[in-house]
Write a protein that holds these residues in place. Sequence first.
Motif, PDB file in Angstrom:
ATOM      1  N   LYS A   1       0.923  -1.169   0.167  1.00 14.38           N
ATOM      2  CA  LYS A   1       0.114  -0.107   0.072  1.00 14.38           C
ATOM      3  C   LYS A   1       0.869   1.251   0.110  1.00 14.38           C
ATOM      4  O   LYS A   1       2.070   1.305  -0.006  1.00 14.38           O
ATOM      5  CB  LYS A   1      -0.762   0.014   1.017  1.00 14.38           C
ATOM      6  CG  LYS A   1      -1.858  -1.121   1.021  1.00 14.38           C
ATOM      7  CD  LYS A   1      -3.007  -1.141   2.236  1.00 14.38           C
ATOM      8  CE  LYS A   1      -4.036  -2.086   2.255  1.00 14.38           C
ATOM      9  NZ  LYS A   1      -4.975  -2.175   3.366  1.00 14.38           N
TER      10      LYS A   1
ATOM     11  N   CYS B   1       1.944   1.910   4.031  1.00 21.05           N
ATOM     12  CA  CYS B   1       2.151   0.831   5.054  1.00 21.05           C
ATOM     13  C   CYS B   1       2.657  -0.323   4.299  1.00 21.05           C
ATOM     14  O   CYS B   1       2.482  -0.374   3.061  1.00 21.05           O
ATOM     15  CB  CYS B   1       1.079   0.634   5.781  1.00 21.05           C
ATOM     16  SG  CYS B   1      -0.311  -0.027   5.027  1.00 21.05           S
TER      17      CYS B   1
ATOM     18  N   CYS C   1       1.108  -3.285   4.281  1.00 16.70           N
ATOM     19  CA  CYS C   1       0.113  -4.345   3.784  1.00 16.70           C
ATOM     20  C   CYS C   1       0.237  -4.637   2.390  1.00 16.70           C
ATOM     21  O   CYS C   1       0.498  -3.523   1.487  1.00 16.70           O
ATOM     22  CB  CYS C   1      -1.217  -3.665   4.246  1.00 16.70           C
ATOM     23  SG  CYS C   1      -1.340  -3.423   5.981  1.00 16.70           S
TER      24      CYS C   1
ATOM     25  N   THR D   1      -4.808  -5.468   6.678  1.00 16.38           N
ATOM     26  CA  THR D   1      -4.920  -4.244   7.345  1.00 16.38           C
ATOM     27  C   THR D   1      -3.681  -4.027   8.590  1.00 16.38           C
ATOM     28  O   THR D   1      -3.411  -5.087   8.858  1.00 16.38           O
ATOM     29  CB  THR D   1      -6.174  -4.014   7.916  1.00 16.38           C
ATOM     30  OG1 THR D   1      -6.504  -4.972   9.040  1.00 16.38           O
ATOM     31  CG2 THR D   1      -7.210  -3.915   7.027  1.00 16.38           C
ATOM     32  N   CYS D   2      -3.478  -2.947   8.797  1.00 17.56           N
ATOM     33  CA  CYS D   2      -2.599  -2.442   9.998  1.00 17.56           C
ATOM     34  C   CYS D   2      -2.900  -1.212  10.807  1.00 17.56           C
ATOM     35  O   CYS D   2      -3.871  -0.470  10.014  1.00 17.56           O
ATOM     36  CB  CYS D   2      -1.078  -2.684   9.344  1.00 17.56           C
ATOM     37  SG  CYS D   2      -0.824  -1.278   8.518  1.00 17.56           S
TER      38      CYS D   2
ATOM     39  N   CYS E   1      -3.190   1.904   8.228  1.00 21.62           N
ATOM     40  CA  CYS E   1      -4.124   1.970   7.031  1.00 21.62           C
ATOM     41  C   CYS E   1      -5.735   1.854   7.790  1.00 21.62           C
ATOM     42  O   CYS E   1      -6.679   2.000   6.871  1.00 21.62           O
ATOM     43  CB  CYS E   1      -3.947   0.625   5.975  1.00 21.62           C
ATOM     44  SG  CYS E   1      -3.905  -0.750   6.290  1.00 21.62           S
TER      45      CYS E   1
HETATM   46 ZN    ZN Z   1      -1.725  -1.322   6.499  1.00 19.38          ZN
END
Ligand code: ZN
Length: 473
Positions: free
Chosen positions: A18, A21, A23, A36-37, A40
């Motif tokens: 992304k 990040c 991900c 996700t993290c 995001c």
């Molecule tokens: Zn993320």
Amino acid sequence: MRTRIGLEIHAQLLTQTKLFCACSARYFGAPPNTLTCPVCLGMPGALPVLNRRAVELAIQVGLALGCEIAVVVAFDRKNYFYPDLPKGYQISQYERPIAQRGSLEITSAGRRTRVRIRRVHLEEDAGKLLHTEDGKTLVDFNRSGVPLVEVVTEPDLATPAEARLFVEELRRILRYLGACTGDMEEGALRCDANLSVSEGEALGRKTEVKNLNSFRAIERALCFEEERQRRLLARGEKVEEVTLGWDERRGEAFPMRSKEEADDYRYFPEPDLPPLAIDRGWVERLREGIPELPQAKRARFLSQYALQEEEAGVLADERALADYYERVAALSGDAKQAAGWILSEVLRLVKGRGEGLAEIPLSAEDLAALVGAVRAGRITRTSGKEVLEEAFHTGRPPEEIIASRGLSRIGEDEALLRVARSVVAANPQAVADWRAGRTQVIGFLVGQVMKETHGRADPKRVAALIQGIVEGA
Ligand code: ZN
Ligand code: MN
């Protein structure tokens, strides 16, 4: 009355990860909320880290559109509230976009139009809302933070058909660059369009149609909106500046909200990302990495291979197909025939399999050998098509198929003469007609011989033989 259309196109960039990040950005088909993290998902205190590859692709898009690349780029927060936007703002670019002031030329109905590109900038995608049948709304953040490049044009397009052509050409460029899949159904390429109709030179009041997710929708929605505005103006009424949605099923645009201005978003500099200086050497290296683009390739195909516009257009539509064509043209030494075989036969077979062009199961070497065999008269065109089809489905080399099926053209030997004699003998009525002056029956007789020989004989030769038999008898 004059129509003016401007476009804003969002394209998801083909990066591994992304925009801010680590991900995965390849979210299509992944179970909801698995990619996700904290970054995001917009958790407090999580800090964004800019994806270098996304910047590179955006620079290449800018260069491909003839833009000036900024010396310093900066990111801004675009504030709005919507449940798919976890931070309550989108990280975008406002005053210092990656690229500005470019252009792209399109040709519509023989008329060339230079469409100015206002800007190209980077921003993050939002999550996705899913509305269930029992009236609930769920949110999937897998798409949140996927890098987008946004291309904004000046209102230089004059018709809905031109707008469609522009998006088609931009999509082609993005695919050539490997910057975006261009898949509109999957939402990888999305288009918003603004349109105004006015009497004179001044721009009329515009409306914006959002989320057009197919070429057809772009053209239809703009036709609808153009017509609606014209009717309003004809009645002496005013066009209200609104944002519209498009109902593809009903073929109607519907008002969503009053149009927002930049002020409504309260843009301000993103404090967590420092401005980025774009090194000129880096830009030049990225420029060198840009392949020959579709327009240049089409023009070259026209002059180098003496193709028709239409042929060049189809062959240059995708880089993989264009490369394949050029290999077959070079290996067979006959660019015209190579184009003909690919356009009429190979593409038909590829479409029949319902797959992309990337994996044509027949190698360029094999197709070139087949084109050469037909050109040299070793096999007929009809046999060539059969061999192609079999090679396509089985992957066997054409030479092997030709040998194993005994397809080498029946020459002027006894065999062909024998078949021609038996056809003449079996059709006394046709022979009588011919002698009575109705010479067109020769077509029928030749056809019979071709049938007997499974299309392996040269029809011109057969006609000559039959003529010899009938007139000599
Ligand atoms: Zn993320
Ligand atoms: Mn945007």
